[in-house]
Design a protein around this motif. Structure first.
Motif, PDB file in Angstrom:
ATOM      1  N   GLU A   1       0.847  -1.204   0.000  1.00  0.00           N
ATOM      2  CA  GLU A   1       0.000   0.000   0.000  1.00  0.00           C
ATOM      3  C   GLU A   1       0.872   1.239   0.000  1.00  0.00           C
ATOM      4  O   GLU A   1       0.582   2.219  -0.696  1.00  0.00           O
ATOM      5  CB  GLU A   1      -0.914  -0.007   1.240  1.00  0.00           C
ATOM      6  N   LEU A   2       1.964   1.179   0.792  1.00  0.00           N
ATOM      7  CA  LEU A   2       2.860   2.335   0.843  1.00  0.00           C
ATOM      8  C   LEU A   2       3.466   2.613  -0.528  1.00  0.00           C
ATOM      9  O   LEU A   2       3.696   3.762  -0.898  1.00  0.00           O
ATOM     10  CB  LEU A   2       3.984   2.103   1.858  1.00  0.00           C
ATOM     11  N   MET A   3       3.705   1.553  -1.278  1.00  0.00           N
ATOM     12  CA  MET A   3       4.298   1.730  -2.599  1.00  0.00           C
ATOM     13  C   MET A   3       3.394   2.510  -3.529  1.00  0.00           C
ATOM     14  O   MET A   3       3.862   3.187  -4.443  1.00  0.00           O
ATOM     15  CB  MET A   3       4.614   0.375  -3.223  1.00  0.00           C
ATOM     16  N   SER A   4       2.088   2.422  -3.295  1.00  0.00           N
ATOM     17  CA  SER A   4       1.181   3.170  -4.165  1.00  0.00           C
ATOM     18  C   SER A   4       0.757   4.494  -3.538  1.00  0.00           C
ATOM     19  O   SER A   4      -0.007   5.237  -4.127  1.00  0.00           O
ATOM     20  CB  SER A   4      -0.042   2.306  -4.514  1.00  0.00           C
ATOM     21  N   ASN A   5       1.254   4.767  -2.347  1.00  0.00           N
ATOM     22  CA  ASN A   5       0.972   6.042  -1.700  1.00  0.00           C
ATOM     23  C   ASN A   5       1.648   7.179  -2.477  1.00  0.00           C
ATOM     24  O   ASN A   5       2.847   7.130  -2.723  1.00  0.00           O
ATOM     25  CB  ASN A   5       1.499   5.965  -0.267  1.00  0.00           C
TER      26      ASN A   5
END
Lengths: 236, 293
Positions: free
Chosen positions: A222-226
């Motif tokens: 999820e952080l990668m797409s933040n």
């Protein structure tokens, strides 16, 4: 909880490097802490290992507070570090370097068992076992450093900037190895990295550090797409 | 028949080599600089002298006590090495040397400025040890010390020593307690110095605080650096060369310290590993000539 760090403050003289960081690791998790240079990542890792003392805060490992315990005792409790810039012992051979990691070699059988397993994971070390560590390339030294930490079968592996100074192909290789260790052998790993993409890619969860405080945390993918993380740490 | 002059020089060299082997454990194996080794050489000499002259023990009953006391004081004085490193440790050990020498010189129990005389010769099989038999007795002790060093380099503990010498922080994080292994190095090294001091006292039969002053420590370190720090035979080679040279060049004797210091500087600049160390000129030449043959 396997490892819990609460309210960690660390100062170097008047400069506060880490100001109030909380994080945790469950057993078998691969968690990374990402952030820019000087964000305090290495400081946190060294604190967990016990190389530098915190000013405030508590470190709890397997339900036991270890904040005041020196590093060599933590090493025997099953915490091992792969330090920044590998820190292998230059004038010892590859084999001797590995031997130093195995405290009290009463059990020779266990040692050779671990050794042959590590030589399987890092075949290059087998070929170089009689060579002085100073004659290894940077990537080989990094592998030796990881192997040295693993030889005693640790429960928690702390990995500090393992990608630093490695060529991209090797970075992938090293991260692949860490991923395998985590997935196939259930090793709990705390990864500290500037190479955010590579580390988020193999992590379950992650923390984003900015000048000594944790600004974001959550599932690694999820952080990668933040958008914020994308812009600052991943580029494009 | 060897002249008694040659035997005297030989005996002193063998006795000093034992002390230098001890220094090698501390400086070479564990990487802890010590510029106060003569203090422990002196502690061994004084302990043995007092136990034999004042308490009436024989050399042989006194010997284990001498070695234990040497090691114990080494343990206590090794404690600073845990707090201070490198140059600070060098200064601290120099300080220890001066303090120990001053204690010997000013405390009446240690004979004050007069030192201690009338130290008995060593008795072995009802023979009073002097001359050639005493030389071989010292050689026997030197062999034991070298054997201990050699055996030690083959143990895991030596790896722990090297690890601390090269990367103390990393070693500590690997589970190697720097405290334990540094103290072990000091205990081993200082007990060897105490043994050497004991032999010295029973050979000279008269000791005085000046025999254990700071320049003696510098001499020990020069011998070690010349021979090869951290090697097994380096201490012996270095001691033989520095023991024989001043005798061959008699006029040099008065300038011994100057010569030692110059030698130290030159060695550290051009041959930091010593004559038998890594990348040493002597070793290279030897291996080259042997390859050619």
């Amino acid at each position: 909880m396997f490892l819990e760090v609460k309210g960690l403050h660390v100062s170097y003289g008047d400069i506060e490097a880490v100001s109030g960081v909380d994080f945790y690791l469950e057993k078998g998790e691969l968690v990374s802490i990402i952030g820019a240079n000087g964000a305090g990542k290495t400081t946190i890792l060294n604190c967990v290992m016990g190389i530098i003392p915190p000013k405030e805060g508590a470190i709890i490992f397997k339900g036991k507070e270890i904040t005041g315990i020196p590093d060599f005792e933590r090493a025997r409790m099953g915490i091992r570090i792969v330090p920044e810039r590998s820190r292998v012992f230059p004038r010892l051979t590859v084999y001797e370097n590995l031997l130093t990691g195995f405290y009290r070699i009463r059990d020779r059988e266990k040692f050779s068992e671990r050794l042959s397993w590590l030589y399987e994971v890092f075949p290059v070390l087998r070929n170089r076992q009689g060579q002085l560590a100073s004659t290894l390339s940077g990537g080989e030294q990094q592998q030796l450093s990881i192997a040295r930490a693993l030889i005693s079968n640790p429960e928690l592996l702390l990995v500090d900037e393992v990608s630093m100074g490695l060529m991209p192909k090797l970075v992938d290789q090293v991260f692949e190895i860490l991923k395998r260790l985590n997935e196939e052998h259930g090793l709990t790993i705390l990864l500290v990295e500037q190479n955010a993409y590579a580390s988020l890619n193999i992590s379950k969860r992650a923390y984003v550090l900015e000048t000594g405080t944790c600004v974001l945390e959550g599932d690694a993918h999820e952080l990668m797409s933040n958008p914020e993380v994308k812009e600052v740490y991943l580029g494009n | 028949m060897l002249s008694s002059y040659a035997i005297t020089i030989g005996t002193i060299i063998v006795i000093q080599a034992i002390a230098v082997c001890g220094l090698n454990v501390i400086v070479g194996f564990a990487g802890q600089i010590s510029l106060g080794h003569a203090a422990f050489f002196g502690i061994g000499a004084y302990t043995s002298a007092i136990l034999t002259v004042k308490a009436g023990l024989s050399f042989w009953t006194a010997l284990p006590i001498v070695i234990a006391i040497g090691g114990l004081i080494g343990l206590m004085l090794g404690l600073p090495s845990i707090r201070v490193r490198e140059d600070f440790l060098a200064i601290t050990t120099i300080g220890i040397n001066f303090i120990v020498e001053a204690l010997f010189r000013y405390i009446p129990f240690f004979g004050g400025a007069l030192g201690i005389g009338g130290i008995p010769r060593i008795m072995l099989f009802d023979i009073r040890m002097k001359g050639i038999p005493f030389f071989f007795l010292c050689l026997f002790f030197l062999c034991i010390v070298i054997l201990i060093c050699w055996w030690f380099t083959r143990s895991w503990a030596s790896l722990a020593f090297y690890a601390i010498r090269e990367e103390e922080t990393a070693a500590s994080a690997m589970g190697i307690s720097p405290v334990r292994f540094k103290l072990l190095a000091f205990v081993m090294g200082t007990s060897m110095a105490a043994l050497s001091g004991s032999l010295y006292a029973h050979y000279m039969q008269f000791i005085n605080a000046g025999d254990f002053s700071f320049p003696v420590s510098v001499g020990f370190l020069s011998m070690l650096v010349l021979g090869g720090i951290g090697t097994i035979w380096g201490p012996v080679i270095g001691t033989v060369i520095l023991g024989v040279l001043p005798e061959l060049f008699r006029p040099l004797v008065d300038y011994r310290i100057l010569f030692y210091t110059l030698l130290l500087l030159v060695m550290i600049r051009f041959q930091p590993g010593g004559l038998l160390g890594e990348k040493s000129l002597v070793k290279n030449i030897l291996s080259r000539t042997f390859k050619r043959c």
